[in-house]
Design a protein around this motif. Structure first.
Motif, PDB file in Angstrom:
ATOM      1  N   GLN A   1       0.343  -2.350   3.894  1.00  0.00           N
ATOM      2  CA  GLN A   1       0.370  -3.002   5.210  1.00  0.00           C
ATOM      3  C   GLN A   1      -0.993  -3.510   5.638  1.00  0.00           C
ATOM      4  O   GLN A   1      -1.091  -4.417   6.473  1.00  0.00           O
ATOM      5  CB  GLN A   1       0.923  -2.024   6.245  1.00  0.00           C
ATOM      6  CG  GLN A   1       2.386  -1.667   6.036  1.00  0.00           C
ATOM      7  CD  GLN A   1       2.821  -0.549   6.963  1.00  0.00           C
ATOM      8  OE1 GLN A   1       2.375   0.592   6.833  1.00  0.00           O
ATOM      9  NE2 GLN A   1       3.673  -0.885   7.915  1.00  0.00           N
ATOM     10  N   MET A   2      -2.055  -2.939   5.097  1.00  0.00           N
ATOM     11  CA  MET A   2      -3.414  -3.357   5.478  1.00  0.00           C
ATOM     12  C   MET A   2      -3.779  -4.736   4.934  1.00  0.00           C
ATOM     13  O   MET A   2      -4.701  -5.383   5.437  1.00  0.00           O
ATOM     14  CB  MET A   2      -4.428  -2.331   4.972  1.00  0.00           C
ATOM     15  CG  MET A   2      -4.409  -0.996   5.694  1.00  0.00           C
ATOM     16  SD  MET A   2      -5.120  -1.091   7.353  1.00  0.00           S
ATOM     17  CE  MET A   2      -6.863  -1.260   6.950  1.00  0.00           C
ATOM     18  N   PHE A   3      -3.062  -5.202   3.920  1.00  0.00           N
ATOM     19  CA  PHE A   3      -3.375  -6.475   3.285  1.00  0.00           C
ATOM     20  C   PHE A   3      -2.478  -7.588   3.835  1.00  0.00           C
ATOM     21  O   PHE A   3      -1.437  -7.310   4.429  1.00  0.00           O
ATOM     22  CB  PHE A   3      -3.221  -6.355   1.773  1.00  0.00           C
ATOM     23  CG  PHE A   3      -4.292  -5.516   1.127  1.00  0.00           C
ATOM     24  CD1 PHE A   3      -5.425  -6.109   0.570  1.00  0.00           C
ATOM     25  CD2 PHE A   3      -4.187  -4.129   1.095  1.00  0.00           C
ATOM     26  CE1 PHE A   3      -6.410  -5.336  -0.015  1.00  0.00           C
ATOM     27  CE2 PHE A   3      -5.176  -3.351   0.515  1.00  0.00           C
ATOM     28  CZ  PHE A   3      -6.301  -3.950  -0.043  1.00  0.00           C
ATOM     29  N   PRO A   4      -2.868  -8.841   3.634  1.00  0.00           N
ATOM     30  CA  PRO A   4      -2.060  -9.950   4.155  1.00  0.00           C
ATOM     31  C   PRO A   4      -0.635  -9.956   3.610  1.00  0.00           C
ATOM     32  O   PRO A   4       0.293 -10.383   4.300  1.00  0.00           O
ATOM     33  CB  PRO A   4      -2.821 -11.200   3.686  1.00  0.00           C
ATOM     34  CG  PRO A   4      -4.220 -10.740   3.463  1.00  0.00           C
ATOM     35  CD  PRO A   4      -4.120  -9.320   3.014  1.00  0.00           C
ATOM     36  N   ASP A   5      -0.457  -9.486   2.378  1.00  0.00           N
ATOM     37  CA  ASP A   5       0.875  -9.466   1.790  1.00  0.00           C
ATOM     38  C   ASP A   5       0.917  -8.392   0.701  1.00  0.00           C
ATOM     39  O   ASP A   5      -0.109  -7.865   0.260  1.00  0.00           O
ATOM     40  CB  ASP A   5       1.259 -10.833   1.220  1.00  0.00           C
ATOM     41  CG  ASP A   5       0.222 -11.346   0.245  1.00  0.00           C
ATOM     42  OD1 ASP A   5       0.082 -10.745  -0.834  1.00  0.00           O
ATOM     43  OD2 ASP A   5      -0.474 -12.325   0.581  1.00  0.00           O
ATOM     44  N   GLU A   6       2.127  -8.082   0.268  1.00  0.00           N
ATOM     45  CA  GLU A   6       2.339  -7.034  -0.718  1.00  0.00           C
ATOM     46  C   GLU A   6       1.695  -7.369  -2.053  1.00  0.00           C
ATOM     47  O   GLU A   6       1.097  -6.490  -2.707  1.00  0.00           O
ATOM     48  CB  GLU A   6       3.848  -6.824  -0.889  1.00  0.00           C
ATOM     49  CG  GLU A   6       4.248  -5.645  -1.767  1.00  0.00           C
ATOM     50  CD  GLU A   6       5.760  -5.489  -1.825  1.00  0.00           C
ATOM     51  OE1 GLU A   6       6.256  -4.390  -1.494  1.00  0.00           O
ATOM     52  OE2 GLU A   6       6.440  -6.471  -2.193  1.00  0.00           O
ATOM     53  N   LEU A   7       1.799  -8.618  -2.468  1.00  0.00           N
ATOM     54  CA  LEU A   7       1.243  -9.027  -3.754  1.00  0.00           C
ATOM     55  C   LEU A   7      -0.261  -8.788  -3.804  1.00  0.00           C
ATOM     56  O   LEU A   7      -0.792  -8.269  -4.793  1.00  0.00           O
ATOM     57  CB  LEU A   7       1.560 -10.501  -4.022  1.00  0.00           C
ATOM     58  CG  LEU A   7       1.084 -11.061  -5.370  1.00  0.00           C
ATOM     59  CD1 LEU A   7       1.788 -10.345  -6.517  1.00  0.00           C
ATOM     60  CD2 LEU A   7       1.343 -12.568  -5.437  1.00  0.00           C
ATOM     61  N   THR A   8      -0.959  -9.155  -2.744  1.00  0.00           N
ATOM     62  CA  THR A   8      -2.410  -8.951  -2.687  1.00  0.00           C
ATOM     63  C   THR A   8      -2.752  -7.464  -2.726  1.00  0.00           C
ATOM     64  O   THR A   8      -3.703  -7.048  -3.394  1.00  0.00           O
ATOM     65  CB  THR A   8      -2.993  -9.580  -1.410  1.00  0.00           C
ATOM     66  OG1 THR A   8      -2.647 -10.967  -1.370  1.00  0.00           O
ATOM     67  CG2 THR A   8      -4.503  -9.428  -1.367  1.00  0.00           C
ATOM     68  N   ALA A   9      -1.968  -6.680  -2.009  1.00  0.00           N
ATOM     69  CA  ALA A   9      -2.209  -5.226  -2.004  1.00  0.00           C
ATOM     70  C   ALA A   9      -2.057  -4.654  -3.408  1.00  0.00           C
ATOM     71  O   ALA A   9      -2.890  -3.852  -3.860  1.00  0.00           O
ATOM     72  CB  ALA A   9      -1.233  -4.549  -1.049  1.00  0.00           C
ATOM     73  N   PHE A  10      -1.005  -5.053  -4.122  1.00  0.00           N
ATOM     74  CA  PHE A  10      -0.774  -4.565  -5.478  1.00  0.00           C
ATOM     75  C   PHE A  10      -1.888  -5.028  -6.418  1.00  0.00           C
ATOM     76  O   PHE A  10      -2.416  -4.244  -7.220  1.00  0.00           O
ATOM     77  CB  PHE A  10       0.566  -5.069  -6.015  1.00  0.00           C
ATOM     78  CG  PHE A  10       1.778  -4.386  -5.432  1.00  0.00           C
ATOM     79  CD1 PHE A  10       1.663  -3.307  -4.568  1.00  0.00           C
ATOM     80  CD2 PHE A  10       3.059  -4.827  -5.752  1.00  0.00           C
ATOM     81  CE1 PHE A  10       2.785  -2.679  -4.044  1.00  0.00           C
ATOM     82  CE2 PHE A  10       4.184  -4.211  -5.248  1.00  0.00           C
ATOM     83  CZ  PHE A  10       4.046  -3.133  -4.379  1.00  0.00           C
ATOM     84  N   ARG A  11      -2.244  -6.299  -6.335  1.00  0.00           N
ATOM     85  CA  ARG A  11      -3.250  -6.858  -7.233  1.00  0.00           C
ATOM     86  C   ARG A  11      -4.600  -6.163  -7.031  1.00  0.00           C
ATOM     87  O   ARG A  11      -5.282  -5.808  -7.999  1.00  0.00           O
ATOM     88  CB  ARG A  11      -3.373  -8.365  -6.995  1.00  0.00           C
ATOM     89  CG  ARG A  11      -4.299  -9.074  -7.968  1.00  0.00           C
ATOM     90  CD  ARG A  11      -4.363 -10.547  -7.683  1.00  0.00           C
ATOM     91  NE  ARG A  11      -3.129 -11.238  -8.072  1.00  0.00           N
ATOM     92  CZ  ARG A  11      -2.406 -11.988  -7.251  1.00  0.00           C
ATOM     93  NH1 ARG A  11      -2.750 -12.123  -5.975  1.00  0.00           N
ATOM     94  NH2 ARG A  11      -1.326 -12.601  -7.700  1.00  0.00           N
ATOM     95  N   THR A  12      -4.960  -5.940  -5.776  1.00  0.00           N
ATOM     96  CA  THR A  12      -6.239  -5.284  -5.473  1.00  0.00           C
ATOM     97  C   THR A  12      -6.271  -3.877  -6.031  1.00  0.00           C
ATOM     98  O   THR A  12      -7.253  -3.452  -6.652  1.00  0.00           O
ATOM     99  CB  THR A  12      -6.468  -5.250  -3.947  1.00  0.00           C
ATOM    100  OG1 THR A  12      -6.414  -6.579  -3.423  1.00  0.00           O
ATOM    101  CG2 THR A  12      -7.818  -4.620  -3.621  1.00  0.00           C
ATOM    102  N   TYR A  13      -5.184  -3.157  -5.837  1.00  0.00           N
ATOM    103  CA  TYR A  13      -5.146  -1.768  -6.298  1.00  0.00           C
ATOM    104  C   TYR A  13      -5.240  -1.693  -7.824  1.00  0.00           C
ATOM    105  O   TYR A  13      -5.985  -0.873  -8.373  1.00  0.00           O
ATOM    106  CB  TYR A  13      -3.867  -1.070  -5.811  1.00  0.00           C
ATOM    107  CG  TYR A  13      -3.928   0.427  -6.035  1.00  0.00           C
ATOM    108  CD1 TYR A  13      -4.444   1.262  -5.056  1.00  0.00           C
ATOM    109  CD2 TYR A  13      -3.509   0.989  -7.234  1.00  0.00           C
ATOM    110  CE1 TYR A  13      -4.537   2.634  -5.265  1.00  0.00           C
ATOM    111  CE2 TYR A  13      -3.595   2.354  -7.452  1.00  0.00           C
ATOM    112  CZ  TYR A  13      -4.112   3.175  -6.460  1.00  0.00           C
ATOM    113  OH  TYR A  13      -4.232   4.515  -6.682  1.00  0.00           O
ATOM    114  N   CYS A  14      -4.493  -2.529  -8.498  1.00  0.00           N
ATOM    115  CA  CYS A  14      -4.478  -2.480  -9.959  1.00  0.00           C
ATOM    116  C   CYS A  14      -5.818  -2.898 -10.570  1.00  0.00           C
ATOM    117  O   CYS A  14      -6.182  -2.404 -11.645  1.00  0.00           O
ATOM    118  CB  CYS A  14      -3.359  -3.367 -10.500  1.00  0.00           C
ATOM    119  SG  CYS A  14      -1.716  -2.653 -10.266  1.00  0.00           S
ATOM    120  N   LYS A  15      -6.544  -3.787  -9.892  1.00  0.00           N
ATOM    121  CA  LYS A  15      -7.882  -4.138 -10.384  1.00  0.00           C
ATOM    122  C   LYS A  15      -8.848  -2.965 -10.228  1.00  0.00           C
ATOM    123  O   LYS A  15      -9.718  -2.745 -11.064  1.00  0.00           O
ATOM    124  CB  LYS A  15      -8.414  -5.356  -9.630  1.00  0.00           C
ATOM    125  CG  LYS A  15      -7.744  -6.674 -10.023  1.00  0.00           C
ATOM    126  CD  LYS A  15      -8.318  -7.841  -9.240  1.00  0.00           C
ATOM    127  CE  LYS A  15      -7.677  -9.157  -9.674  1.00  0.00           C
ATOM    128  NZ  LYS A  15      -8.216 -10.305  -8.884  1.00  0.00           N
TER     129      LYS A  15
END
Length: 476
Positions: free
Chosen positions: A206-220
């Motif tokens: 929820q802290m990120f603009p969208d779910e995809l960005t949240a997932f991508r950031t975490y996995c990096k």
């Protein structure tokens, strides 16, 4: 108010009033014997798992009254000054025998025995019970949940639902002993070595603009610990597709998704199809959300494609059966010549009648298959002769007995303290955990059933049975 807490004063107040009474009645040095046992298995199960001994050892070794303790007791106005002076030098000088942590145990048999002067034996009651009752309860519940998972890892997720910090830490410890793969509690890892695990909450997404960005950031950030929570918005329309997209973008094959709501059986099957179609056959699916052994069992029966489970509140509180029910009962005293005089408590409730005397507990194994088939409680000076037929007496049925042959006998209670000195080498967590699994493997599957388990026999030797009957007739 006392600023530094120790556990010496973690006792029921009547332990102190009785101690003061023993002291003033010249009974402080009276040697007595207490047994710890429980009357029924939580959740109607076939057995329990003993845990909490390490904390009892630490407590006994640290047992001392400091000035603040004595000042507090003096202010209560009911304690003899000579008694308070006695407490200045108080130490445990007695003997303790106990089953090792991780032992499979059954109702009505001693799992810990104390032999000590009256004040010492009585005083430690509260802490001994709270340590064994709490951790044995959680270990027993965790074992049920782990067995329901059929070899799939179970993580303990319950800290935030535990009844206080100690319950969170020691509950995680007990759960790990009983087979959980790890815990969400970081400090339990730091203190006990139960591996800490976890990735993200819904708030991260929820802290990120969208779910995809949240997932991508975490996995990096964590490519080697890429477990994505896919139910923040919509599991099948966005959660799983976005997870697949990120895993493939970054070339991550060893990964996982977590389901925390919804129909876990249906969603896991659909998610598995989507992951496999995307070539992510090594991606695991884990589930959480108020799970217990019955829900896990039902999910697997319904074909859920789940690889692991996170179990929180229903494990850490043992919600379905939140009390273990261990008790601490006087079973004997010594006379001036050192002879053991058995004591019995009689009740109109047969389950509350105690088994008297200083005792041993033996586990009997069938030599043909190696499985445990009964426990035998004997008087302390008895030795089980494996070469001779052995007669067993049911303590709840005066008419019922059986004779067994071709067995192996193992004494369960081990010396922990002798003369106040620790004689037991505390095993490490991995050793306790492995021992617990060995103990479980020695039990019949029928004893491990969740409903209507086989009744495992805890019987008395003829000598002990005769003694109990004699005391019942004399005292009753």
């Amino acid at each position: 108010m006392k600023q530094h807490l120790n556990h010496t004063m973690l006792c029921d107040f009547y332990e102190l009033t009785m101690a003061n009474g023993y002291f003033q009645s010249d009974m402080a040095g009276q040697i007595c014997y207490f047994d710890v046992f429980f009357r029924s298995v939580p959740d109607g199960g076939g057995f329990a798992i003993a845990a909490g001994l390490e904390q009892i050892i630490d407590y006994i070794q640290d047992l001392t009254f400091d000035r603040e303790d004595l000042d507090f007791l003096r202010e209560k106005g009911c304690f003899d000054e000579h008694f308070l002076d006695y407490l200045k030098h108080f130490r445990f000088t007695g003997d303790i025998w106990a089953v090792p942590e991780g032992t499979v145990v059954f109702p009505r048999e001693p799992i810990l025995t104390v032999r000590a002067p009256a004040i010492e034996a009585q005083f430690i009651e509260t802490f001994v019970l709270l340590a064994l009752n709490h951790q044995s309860l959680i270990a027993t519940k965790a074992s049920r949940i782990v067995r329901a998972a059929k070899g799939r890892p179970v993580m303990e997720f319950g800290s935030r639902r535990a009844q206080g910090p100690d319950a969170a830490l020691l509950g995680a410890r007990a759960a790990y002993i009983a087979g959980c793969a790890g815990t969400a509690c970081t400090q339990a890892d730091q203190l006990f070595g139960a591996p800490s695990m976890g990735t993200m909450a819904h708030s991260w997404i929820q802290m990120f603009p969208d779910e995809l960005t949240a997932f991508r950031t975490y996995c990096k950030l964590y490519p080697h610990n890429a477990t994505l929570l896919v139910d923040t918005y919509n599991v099948l329309r966005s959660g799983v597709p976005n997870a697949i997209r990120v895993f493939k973008e970054l070339g991550i094959q060893d990964c996982a998704i977590r389901l925390d709501s919804g129909d876990l059986a249906y969603l896991s099957r659909k998610a598995r199809e989507m992951l496999d179609q995307a070539g992510l056959t090594r991606c695991k699916i884990t589930a959480s959300n108020s799970l217990d052994e019955y829900i896990i069992r039902d999910l697997l029966l319904q074909g859920a494609r789940l690889d692991s489970f996170g179990v929180g509140e229903r494990l850490i509180t043992s919600r379905s059966a939140p009390v273990f029910g261990g008790v601490y009962k006087l079973v004997a005293v010594e006379d001036e010549a050192g002879n053991v005089i058995p004591k019995i408590k009689i009740s109109e409730n047969p389950a509350k009648i105690t088994t008297p005397h200083f005792k041993k507990v033996w586990r009997l194994y069938d030599r043909k298959d190696g499985k445990a088939f009964a426990d035998l409680v004997t008087v302390h000076d008895e030795v089980v002769d494996e070469s001779k037929p052995l007669k067993l007496f049911d303590p709840e049925a005066t008419w019922k007995h059986s004779t067994v042959t071709d067995f192996r006998a193992e004494e369960l209670l081990k010396p922990i303290f002798l003369g106040g000195r620790l004689v037991y080498e505390k095993p490490g967590m991995e050793e306790i955990r492995a021992y617990c699994q060995e103990q479980l493997d020695l039990q019949w599957e029928e004893v491990k059933r969740f409903e209507n388990p086989h009744n495992y026999y805890v019987d008395l030797s003829q000598k002990l049975w005769d003694m109990k009957q004699e005391l019942l007739q004399r005292e009753g």
